[in-house]
Design a protein around this motif. Sequence first.
Motif, PDB file in Angstrom:
ATOM      1  N   UNK A 167      32.760  33.662  60.097  1.00 13.54           N
ATOM      2  CA  UNK A 167      33.951  33.250  59.666  1.00 13.54           C
ATOM      3  C   UNK A 167      33.834  31.869  58.843  1.00 13.54           C
ATOM      4  N   UNK A 168      32.979  30.770  59.181  1.00 14.52           N
ATOM      5  CA  UNK A 168      32.832  29.497  58.523  1.00 14.52           C
ATOM      6  C   UNK A 168      32.566  29.973  57.005  1.00 14.52           C
ATOM      7  N   UNK A 169      32.029  30.803  56.760  1.00 17.19           N
ATOM      8  CA  UNK A 169      31.493  31.129  55.287  1.00 17.19           C
ATOM      9  C   UNK A 169      32.595  31.552  54.394  1.00 17.19           C
ATOM     10  N   UNK A 170      33.600  32.300  55.288  1.00 22.31           N
ATOM     11  CA  UNK A 170      34.671  32.659  54.429  1.00 22.31           C
ATOM     12  C   UNK A 170      35.624  31.541  54.383  1.00 22.31           C
ATOM     13  N   UNK A 171      35.754  30.603  55.408  1.00 16.72           N
ATOM     14  CA  UNK A 171      36.542  29.053  55.335  1.00 16.72           C
ATOM     15  C   UNK A 171      35.992  28.418  54.404  1.00 16.72           C
ATOM     16  N   UNK A 172      34.869  28.334  54.160  1.00 13.21           N
ATOM     17  CA  UNK A 172      34.252  27.527  52.955  1.00 13.21           C
ATOM     18  C   UNK A 172      34.654  27.981  51.784  1.00 13.21           C
ATOM     19  N   UNK A 173      34.798  29.374  51.407  1.00 17.17           N
ATOM     20  CA  UNK A 173      35.177  29.803  50.147  1.00 17.17           C
ATOM     21  C   UNK A 173      36.803  29.617  50.021  1.00 17.17           C
ATOM     22  N   UNK A 174      37.603  29.640  51.008  1.00 13.15           N
ATOM     23  CA  UNK A 174      38.845  29.376  51.175  1.00 13.15           C
ATOM     24  C   UNK A 174      39.420  28.004  50.961  1.00 13.15           C
ATOM     25  N   UNK A 248      32.950  36.163  48.604  1.00 13.27           N
ATOM     26  CA  UNK A 248      33.139  36.023  47.234  1.00 13.27           C
ATOM     27  C   UNK A 248      35.000  36.218  46.905  1.00 13.27           C
ATOM     28  N   UNK A 249      35.403  35.262  46.423  1.00 11.51           N
ATOM     29  CA  UNK A 249      36.924  35.503  45.968  1.00 11.51           C
ATOM     30  C   UNK A 249      37.164  35.174  44.646  1.00 11.51           C
ATOM     31  N   UNK A 250      38.180  35.945  43.884  1.00 12.47           N
ATOM     32  CA  UNK A 250      38.304  35.629  42.242  1.00 12.47           C
ATOM     33  C   UNK A 250      39.703  35.732  42.217  1.00 12.47           C
ATOM     34  N   UNK A 251      40.136  34.893  41.165  1.00 14.50           N
ATOM     35  CA  UNK A 251      41.346  34.979  40.487  1.00 14.50           C
ATOM     36  C   UNK A 251      41.184  35.507  39.211  1.00 14.50           C
ATOM     37  N   UNK A 252      41.658  36.622  38.724  1.00 14.31           N
ATOM     38  CA  UNK A 252      41.365  37.259  37.390  1.00 14.31           C
ATOM     39  C   UNK A 252      42.562  37.417  36.502  1.00 14.31           C
ATOM     40  N   UNK A 253      42.162  37.474  35.017  1.00 14.12           N
ATOM     41  CA  UNK A 253      43.284  37.462  34.258  1.00 14.12           C
ATOM     42  C   UNK A 253      42.561  38.311  33.335  1.00 14.12           C
ATOM     43  N   UNK A 254      43.051  39.664  33.517  1.00 17.60           N
ATOM     44  CA  UNK A 254      42.350  40.870  32.812  1.00 17.60           C
ATOM     45  C   UNK A 254      40.878  40.973  33.135  1.00 17.60           C
ATOM     46  N   UNK A 255      39.782  40.598  32.267  1.00 20.90           N
ATOM     47  CA  UNK A 255      38.487  40.687  32.417  1.00 20.90           C
ATOM     48  C   UNK A 255      37.886  39.324  32.637  1.00 20.90           C
ATOM     49  N   UNK A 256      38.834  38.221  32.619  1.00 22.56           N
ATOM     50  CA  UNK A 256      38.399  36.648  32.612  1.00 22.56           C
ATOM     51  C   UNK A 256      38.442  36.303  34.053  1.00 22.56           C
ATOM     52  N   UNK A 257      37.713  35.606  34.520  1.00 22.06           N
ATOM     53  CA  UNK A 257      37.803  34.835  35.890  1.00 22.06           C
ATOM     54  C   UNK A 257      38.449  33.425  35.737  1.00 22.06           C
ATOM     55  N   UNK A 258      39.535  33.333  36.359  1.00 23.33           N
ATOM     56  CA  UNK A 258      40.309  32.154  36.306  1.00 23.33           C
ATOM     57  C   UNK A 258      39.795  30.999  37.241  1.00 23.33           C
ATOM     58  N   UNK A 259      39.536  31.877  38.490  1.00 27.48           N
ATOM     59  CA  UNK A 259      39.058  30.885  39.539  1.00 27.48           C
ATOM     60  C   UNK A 259      37.949  31.699  40.312  1.00 27.48           C
ATOM     61  N   UNK A 260      36.579  30.996  40.559  1.00 25.42           N
ATOM     62  CA  UNK A 260      35.804  31.936  41.443  1.00 25.42           C
ATOM     63  C   UNK A 260      35.424  31.124  42.583  1.00 25.42           C
ATOM     64  N   UNK A 261      35.364  31.617  43.715  1.00 24.32           N
ATOM     65  CA  UNK A 261      34.981  30.924  44.949  1.00 24.32           C
ATOM     66  C   UNK A 261      33.659  31.660  45.640  1.00 24.32           C
ATOM     67  N   UNK A 262      32.640  30.892  45.854  1.00 27.02           N
ATOM     68  CA  UNK A 262      31.332  31.904  46.268  1.00 27.02           C
ATOM     69  C   UNK A 262      30.665  30.912  47.429  1.00 27.02           C
TER      70      UNK A 262
END
Length: 334
Positions: A167-174, A248-262
Amino acid sequence: MDPISYERAADVNGALRSAQEPGSMYIGGGTNLLDLMKGGVSRPMRLIDITRIGGSLDTVATLPDGGLRIGALVRNTDAANHALVRERYPLLTQAFLAGASPQLRNMATVGGNLMQRTRCQYFYDTAFAQCNKRLPGSGCAALEGLNRTHAILGASPQCIAVNPSDMSVALAALDAVVRVRGPSGERTVPIGEFHRLPGDRPDIDTTLQMGELILAVDLPPPLFSDHAHYLKVRDRASYAFALVSVAAALQMDGNTVKDARIALGGVAHKPWRSHAAEQVLNGHPLTAANLRTAASAAVADARAQRDNAFKIELAQRAIVRAVNQAAGRAGGVA
């Protein structure tokens, strides 16, 4: 087991008053604390049962900014299956369901999950005299012992144990925030500052002050509902702690990564947010080359022990796989 006293708190203020007595500890689901007590690792003089407090502590509620507040007493199963969590924060649902077993998730609470002690067989077994986490200054048996499951990031000569929470790993990404209350009032703690690295005090796992009680976890407005994945690599498919996990969580704009969380689990004394990997991906196309560079950046500072060098390569492969899954490209990226 040593004799202890037991008290059932009626409200938060009552729990806080009782916690000022020396040797007092809060108990929720008890899925970690009771194991520690049975093994003689933890020896509280008084248990303060907070499970009957209720109110906002056992509810899930929408925040004014569109985020979500999960009470500290919400059971892991209930949090994982809550409609708003499943819809807005699928990464968190996946992480909850990867943890422990259904029976434990039915008992464990969100607050208790945050308070899990780090995992190390030498810490949990009092037959081993060397453990700086149990007996500060005694040494670390894991350094020369079996250390296959131990930390590759953020460790110190005093301790190489790892945080066990999914759980804490996901919370860290968020970018979650933990709300706590103590004798000095209420405060908020960013999840990245809640757990500690071992340094020269591995006996202290969190930044909570004496007597503070976790009230809730606040999630920011959902930004990663469409592209998120929690990957847990372990020795068996159920009821096992992660060798390496990746949120891993991503905001994508087409093939471009707008915001990545790892964020990584199973590799450090705390959930390990990899800003270095995120910076490689942010603002760039999600290509195989960029992803490999990001994965390499995540472990640039890794230091292996005798038995766990495999984790460095495993972490990189897990990052690549988790990001591909989050992007909806299970077969890989071009």
